[in-house]
Motif scaffolding. Structure first.
Motif, PDB file in Angstrom:
ATOM      1  N   ASP A 149       0.823  -1.219   0.000  1.00  0.00           N
ATOM      2  CA  ASP A 149       0.000   0.000   0.000  1.00  0.00           C
ATOM      3  C   ASP A 149       0.855   1.267   0.000  1.00  0.00           C
ATOM      4  O   ASP A 149       0.394   2.340   0.408  1.00  0.00           O
ATOM      5  CB  ASP A 149      -0.938   0.032   1.218  1.00  0.00           C
ATOM      6  CG  ASP A 149      -1.898  -1.156   1.245  1.00  0.00           C
ATOM      7  OD1 ASP A 149      -2.355  -1.559   0.151  1.00  0.00           O
ATOM      8  OD2 ASP A 149      -2.177  -1.681   2.335  1.00  0.00           O
ATOM      9  N   GLY A 150       2.112   1.159  -0.460  1.00  0.00           N
ATOM     10  CA  GLY A 150       2.981   2.323  -0.507  1.00  0.00           C
ATOM     11  C   GLY A 150       3.345   2.873   0.856  1.00  0.00           C
ATOM     12  O   GLY A 150       3.708   4.053   0.970  1.00  0.00           O
ATOM     13  N   LYS A 151       3.294   2.017   1.884  1.00  0.00           N
ATOM     14  CA  LYS A 151       3.597   2.453   3.247  1.00  0.00           C
ATOM     15  C   LYS A 151       4.551   1.463   3.909  1.00  0.00           C
ATOM     16  O   LYS A 151       4.482   0.257   3.651  1.00  0.00           O
ATOM     17  CB  LYS A 151       2.315   2.550   4.080  1.00  0.00           C
ATOM     18  CG  LYS A 151       1.301   3.535   3.564  1.00  0.00           C
ATOM     19  CD  LYS A 151       0.048   3.534   4.418  1.00  0.00           C
ATOM     20  CE  LYS A 151      -0.995   4.505   3.891  1.00  0.00           C
ATOM     21  NZ  LYS A 151      -2.233   4.495   4.715  1.00  0.00           N
ATOM     22  N   GLY A 152       5.430   1.991   4.771  1.00  0.00           N
ATOM     23  CA  GLY A 152       6.348   1.114   5.486  1.00  0.00           C
ATOM     24  C   GLY A 152       7.672   1.793   5.753  1.00  0.00           C
ATOM     25  O   GLY A 152       7.792   3.020   5.685  1.00  0.00           O
ATOM     26  N   ILE A 153       8.683   0.978   6.030  1.00  0.00           N
ATOM     27  CA  ILE A 153      10.018   1.464   6.377  1.00  0.00           C
ATOM     28  C   ILE A 153      11.015   1.013   5.316  1.00  0.00           C
ATOM     29  O   ILE A 153      11.005  -0.151   4.901  1.00  0.00           O
ATOM     30  CB  ILE A 153      10.476   0.942   7.755  1.00  0.00           C
ATOM     31  CG1 ILE A 153       9.526   1.414   8.854  1.00  0.00           C
ATOM     32  CG2 ILE A 153      11.909   1.370   8.053  1.00  0.00           C
ATOM     33  CD1 ILE A 153       9.576   2.905   9.111  1.00  0.00           C
TER      34      ILE A 153
END
Length: 284
Positions: free
Chosen positions: A224-228
């Motif tokens: 989802d285009g999110k994270g580290i």
């Protein structure tokens, strides 16, 4: 053992064998990887390389081989030229770190103990249930350490060096983490594009020479285009310049996504005015 301690040990061992000016010319430290010591010797002292190596071998009870590094780390697979100076004639060893076992041939695959603390720092951030992609896994130290410390985790561990990949496969078995670490041979960009789009909570990029150009690929791997994203880069800096600020500027110029820098740090010195930096990027 810290590099400063190793440097003092080397000079103490050679105090009776070299002149004061020769001792001063010695490099400050060396690496011990498993039972192999890897040393650098300045050109004026090369005629005494065997004497230096034999003295070091005699002083370190756990070392069985002393290698001379003859070239910088370079090339697609980040290899360095090595010459056997003393002890058993081998480049292969088993290194133990943070409860993990890593088998490696130092002439065919890259490994450094100088990233031990950084590997642990990253591993300590991983939460239960994460899916991780290690884009430049080598023989597997980041991937295996994470899988040993986190119960519920899946790590896709990619490398394009066939020898590093072979040792990674063996190390996964040695550490009994076959159910958590999936070794993949190939170029990280091609692998992610073909089979690992939008699957990861965290991406590790421990190849400073390629991280910037592969940054869009790392983003494409995040769920989802999110994270580290753990981003590494080698930065040259001049007097009064901040290498961390330079790294952030490089990422800002390349990234076509929003991010916050959760952590920025200098991992180690690589050479004169050259450091390896890490940026932990929170994306999305």
């Amino acid at each position: 053992m810290l590099q400063s301690s190793l440097g003092r040990l080397l000079k103490e061992v050679l105090r009776e064998k070299l002149t004061p000016s020769e001792l001063k010319a010695l490099y400050a430290g060396f690496d011990v990887i498993g039972n192999i010591a890897v040393i650098k010797i300045p050109e004026p002292l090369l005629p005494k390389k065997s004497l230096i190596a034999e003295a070091l071998l005699a002083s370190l009870k756990n070392v069985r081989t002393v290698l001379l590094q003859t070239t910088p780390v370079e090339g697609e697979y980040r290899l360095r030229g090595l010459e056997i100076l003393a002890g058993e004639p081998t480049f292969e060893t088993i290194h133990r770190e943070h409860g993990c076992i890593y088998k490696v041939n130092l002439s065919t695959a890259y490994f450094t103990p100088r990233l031990s603390a950084e590997r642990l720092r990253v591993a300590n951030q991983v939460k239960e249930g994460e899916v991780i992609i290690n884009m430049f896994a080598g023989v597997g130290p980041y991937s295996i350490l994470i899988s040993k410390r986190v119960k519920d985790v899946m790590v896709y561990s990619i490398d394009n060096n066939p020898e590093a990949y072979r040792y990674m496969q063996e190390n996964i078995k040695l550490n009994k983490v076959e159910h958590k670490v999936i070794p993949i041979f190939g170029d990280a960009a091609e692998v992610i594009e073909s089979r690992l789009q939008r699957v990861a909570n965290r991406v590790i990029m421990p190849l400073p020479e390629k991280a910037l150009s592969y940054l869009p690929t790392a983003y494409s791997a995040l769920k989802d285009g999110k994270g580290i994203i753990h981003y590494y880069e080698h930065i040259f800096y001049g007097k009064g310049e901040d290498p961390l600020r330079s790294a952030v500027a490089h990422v800002s110029g390349k990234a076509e996504f929003r991010f916050d820098v959760e952590y920025a740090g200098i991992v180690r010195e690589v050479g004169p005015r050259l450091v390896q930096v890490v940026l932990d990027l929170r994306v999305g």
